[in-house]
Scaffold this active site. Structure first.
Site, PDB file in Angstrom:
ATOM      1  N   GLU A 156      -6.501   3.397   9.102  1.00  0.00           N
ATOM      2  CA  GLU A 156      -6.794   3.280   7.665  1.00  0.00           C
ATOM      3  C   GLU A 156      -8.071   4.041   7.295  1.00  0.00           C
ATOM      4  O   GLU A 156      -8.149   4.661   6.234  1.00  0.00           O
ATOM      5  CB  GLU A 156      -6.879   1.795   7.280  1.00  0.00           C
ATOM      6  CG  GLU A 156      -5.528   1.102   7.415  1.00  0.00           C
ATOM      7  CD  GLU A 156      -5.551  -0.392   7.112  1.00  0.00           C
ATOM      8  OE1 GLU A 156      -6.639  -0.945   6.835  1.00  0.00           O
ATOM      9  OE2 GLU A 156      -4.470  -1.005   7.149  1.00  0.00           O
TER      10      GLU A 156
ATOM     11  N   LYS B  11     -10.124  -3.777  -4.872  1.00  0.00           N
ATOM     12  CA  LYS B  11      -8.879  -3.439  -5.586  1.00  0.00           C
ATOM     13  C   LYS B  11      -9.087  -3.355  -7.108  1.00  0.00           C
ATOM     14  O   LYS B  11     -10.118  -3.800  -7.633  1.00  0.00           O
ATOM     15  CB  LYS B  11      -7.816  -4.485  -5.237  1.00  0.00           C
ATOM     16  CG  LYS B  11      -7.426  -4.475  -3.754  1.00  0.00           C
ATOM     17  CD  LYS B  11      -6.258  -5.408  -3.492  1.00  0.00           C
ATOM     18  CE  LYS B  11      -5.862  -5.372  -2.021  1.00  0.00           C
ATOM     19  NZ  LYS B  11      -4.657  -6.189  -1.761  1.00  0.00           N
TER      20      LYS B  11
ATOM     21  N   PHE C 293       7.834  -7.033  -2.752  1.00  0.00           N
ATOM     22  CA  PHE C 293       6.690  -6.770  -3.631  1.00  0.00           C
ATOM     23  C   PHE C 293       6.157  -5.342  -3.511  1.00  0.00           C
ATOM     24  O   PHE C 293       5.184  -4.988  -4.177  1.00  0.00           O
ATOM     25  CB  PHE C 293       5.561  -7.777  -3.358  1.00  0.00           C
ATOM     26  CG  PHE C 293       5.070  -7.823  -1.931  1.00  0.00           C
ATOM     27  CD1 PHE C 293       4.158  -6.877  -1.463  1.00  0.00           C
ATOM     28  CD2 PHE C 293       5.498  -8.813  -1.058  1.00  0.00           C
ATOM     29  CE1 PHE C 293       3.701  -6.905  -0.163  1.00  0.00           C
ATOM     30  CE2 PHE C 293       5.042  -8.851   0.259  1.00  0.00           C
ATOM     31  CZ  PHE C 293       4.142  -7.896   0.701  1.00  0.00           C
TER      32      PHE C 293
ATOM     33  N   TYR D 206       0.600   1.630   2.255  1.00  0.00           N
ATOM     34  CA  TYR D 206       1.315   0.349   2.393  1.00  0.00           C
ATOM     35  C   TYR D 206       2.739   0.524   2.934  1.00  0.00           C
ATOM     36  O   TYR D 206       3.566  -0.357   2.743  1.00  0.00           O
ATOM     37  CB  TYR D 206       1.342  -0.369   1.043  1.00  0.00           C
ATOM     38  CG  TYR D 206       0.040  -1.084   0.718  1.00  0.00           C
ATOM     39  CD1 TYR D 206      -0.441  -2.102   1.535  1.00  0.00           C
ATOM     40  CD2 TYR D 206      -0.699  -0.761  -0.400  1.00  0.00           C
ATOM     41  CE1 TYR D 206      -1.625  -2.772   1.238  1.00  0.00           C
ATOM     42  CE2 TYR D 206      -1.890  -1.424  -0.710  1.00  0.00           C
ATOM     43  CZ  TYR D 206      -2.338  -2.426   0.123  1.00  0.00           C
ATOM     44  OH  TYR D 206      -3.506  -3.091  -0.174  1.00  0.00           O
TER      45      TYR D 206
ATOM     46  N   HIS E 242      -8.814  -5.662   0.168  1.00  0.00           N
ATOM     47  CA  HIS E 242      -7.977  -5.442   1.351  1.00  0.00           C
ATOM     48  C   HIS E 242      -8.901  -5.286   2.540  1.00  0.00           C
ATOM     49  O   HIS E 242      -9.974  -4.697   2.418  1.00  0.00           O
ATOM     50  CB  HIS E 242      -7.129  -4.170   1.205  1.00  0.00           C
ATOM     51  CG  HIS E 242      -6.543  -3.706   2.508  1.00  0.00           C
ATOM     52  ND1 HIS E 242      -5.383  -4.240   3.019  1.00  0.00           N
ATOM     53  CD2 HIS E 242      -6.995  -2.813   3.448  1.00  0.00           C
ATOM     54  CE1 HIS E 242      -5.131  -3.669   4.207  1.00  0.00           C
ATOM     55  NE2 HIS E 242      -6.093  -2.810   4.478  1.00  0.00           N
TER      56      HIS E 242
ATOM     57  N   ASN F 280      -5.497  -9.524  -5.433  1.00  0.00           N
ATOM     58  CA  ASN F 280      -6.342 -10.405  -4.616  1.00  0.00           C
ATOM     59  C   ASN F 280      -7.676  -9.758  -4.234  1.00  0.00           C
ATOM     60  O   ASN F 280      -8.277 -10.083  -3.218  1.00  0.00           O
ATOM     61  CB  ASN F 280      -5.571 -10.919  -3.398  1.00  0.00           C
ATOM     62  CG  ASN F 280      -5.117  -9.807  -2.472  1.00  0.00           C
ATOM     63  OD1 ASN F 280      -5.330  -8.637  -2.742  1.00  0.00           O
ATOM     64  ND2 ASN F 280      -4.497 -10.183  -1.367  1.00  0.00           N
TER      65      ASN F 280
HETATM   66  P1  CMP Z   1      -3.354  -6.677   1.409  1.00  0.00           P
HETATM   67  O1  CMP Z   1      -4.220  -7.403   2.349  1.00  0.00           O
HETATM   68  O2  CMP Z   1      -3.880  -5.422   0.808  1.00  0.00           O
HETATM   69  O3  CMP Z   1      -1.975  -6.344   2.136  1.00  0.00           O
HETATM   70  C1  CMP Z   1      -0.759  -6.205   1.448  1.00  0.00           C
HETATM   71  C2  CMP Z   1      -0.883  -6.581   0.014  1.00  0.00           C
HETATM   72  O4  CMP Z   1       0.335  -6.888  -0.602  1.00  0.00           O
HETATM   73  C3  CMP Z   1      -1.688  -7.871  -0.122  1.00  0.00           C
HETATM   74  O5  CMP Z   1      -3.014  -7.653   0.205  1.00  0.00           O
HETATM   75  C4  CMP Z   1      -1.393  -8.247  -1.544  1.00  0.00           C
HETATM   76  O6  CMP Z   1      -2.124  -7.462  -2.476  1.00  0.00           O
HETATM   77  C5  CMP Z   1       0.070  -7.842  -1.590  1.00  0.00           C
HETATM   78  N1  CMP Z   1       0.940  -8.991  -1.314  1.00  0.00           N
HETATM   79  C6  CMP Z   1       1.063  -9.655  -0.180  1.00  0.00           C
HETATM   80  N2  CMP Z   1       1.976 -10.630  -0.274  1.00  0.00           N
HETATM   81  C7  CMP Z   1       2.443 -10.551  -1.515  1.00  0.00           C
HETATM   82  C8  CMP Z   1       3.402 -11.278  -2.226  1.00  0.00           C
HETATM   83  N3  CMP Z   1       4.099 -12.289  -1.645  1.00  0.00           N
HETATM   84  N4  CMP Z   1       3.617 -10.941  -3.491  1.00  0.00           N
HETATM   85  C9  CMP Z   1       2.938  -9.905  -4.063  1.00  0.00           C
HETATM   86  N5  CMP Z   1       2.026  -9.166  -3.414  1.00  0.00           N
HETATM   87  C10 CMP Z   1       1.762  -9.500  -2.159  1.00  0.00           C
END
Ligand code: CMP
Length: 140
Positions: free
Chosen positions: A128, A11, A59, A51, A117, A114
């Site tokens: 995907e 990311k 979010f 997404y 993914h 984070n």
């Molecule tokens: P990912 O595994 O890519 O799947 C969905 C993404 O949404 C997740 O990683 C985070 O980047 C984001 N995400 C998930 N939960 C939250 C949250 N509570 N607040 C903000 N972003 C979130």
């Protein structure tokens, strides 16, 4: 256990900190092989589509903004039980909950930024992968 494929994104928070190699090394050390990889700027349309499952979550808007804020590296990973292997290597979504030795524990900034993914099922992995790659771009 069969050799399978999963989909991964490094990311914008990780590419910004020049962590593409460091993250990929952890994936490889976890027994995964990169069989396709490209660095792209995700468009707003791609991020919204990718997404879409989260479109009713609070979010969603911020997530789309974040995922289009810098380059990402989309990858296809191959290995034994690749979906689970990748999720184990990534660690929990929220780095505060991620185990020692995982990518998110090492590198994630927060629950949104984070670092990585990974697909959550083989069915979603296939969807995907097809979202970002043509068959001839995947060389196992
Ligand atoms: P990912 O595994 O890519 O799947 C969905 C993404 O949404 C997740 O990683 C985070 O980047 C984001 N995400 C998930 N939960 C939250 C949250 N509570 N607040 C903000 N972003 C979130």
């Amino acid at each position: 256990m069969a050799t399978t494929r999963t989909f991964s994104i490094i990311k914008p928070d990780a590419t910004r900190r020049n962590l593409t190699g460091a993250v990929t090394k952890m994936l490889e050390e976890a027994g995964l092989r990169v069989v396709a990889s490209k660095r792209i700027m995700m468009t707003e349309e791609q991020a919204k589509g990718f997404y879409e499952v989260h479109k009713d979550r609070p979010f969603y808007g911020e997530l789309v903004t974040f995922m289009t804020s810098g380059p990402v590296v989309v990858q296809v990973l191959e290995g034994e039980d690749a979906v689970k292997r990748n999720r184990d290597a990534m660690g929990a979504t929220n780095p505060a909950d991620a185990a020692e030795g995982t990518i998110r524990k090492a590198y994630a900034e927060n629950i949104e930024a984070n670092s990585v993914h990974g697909s959550d099922s083989e069915e979603n992995a296939a969807t995907e992968i097809a979202f970002f790659f043509n068959k001839d771009e995947i060389v196992g």
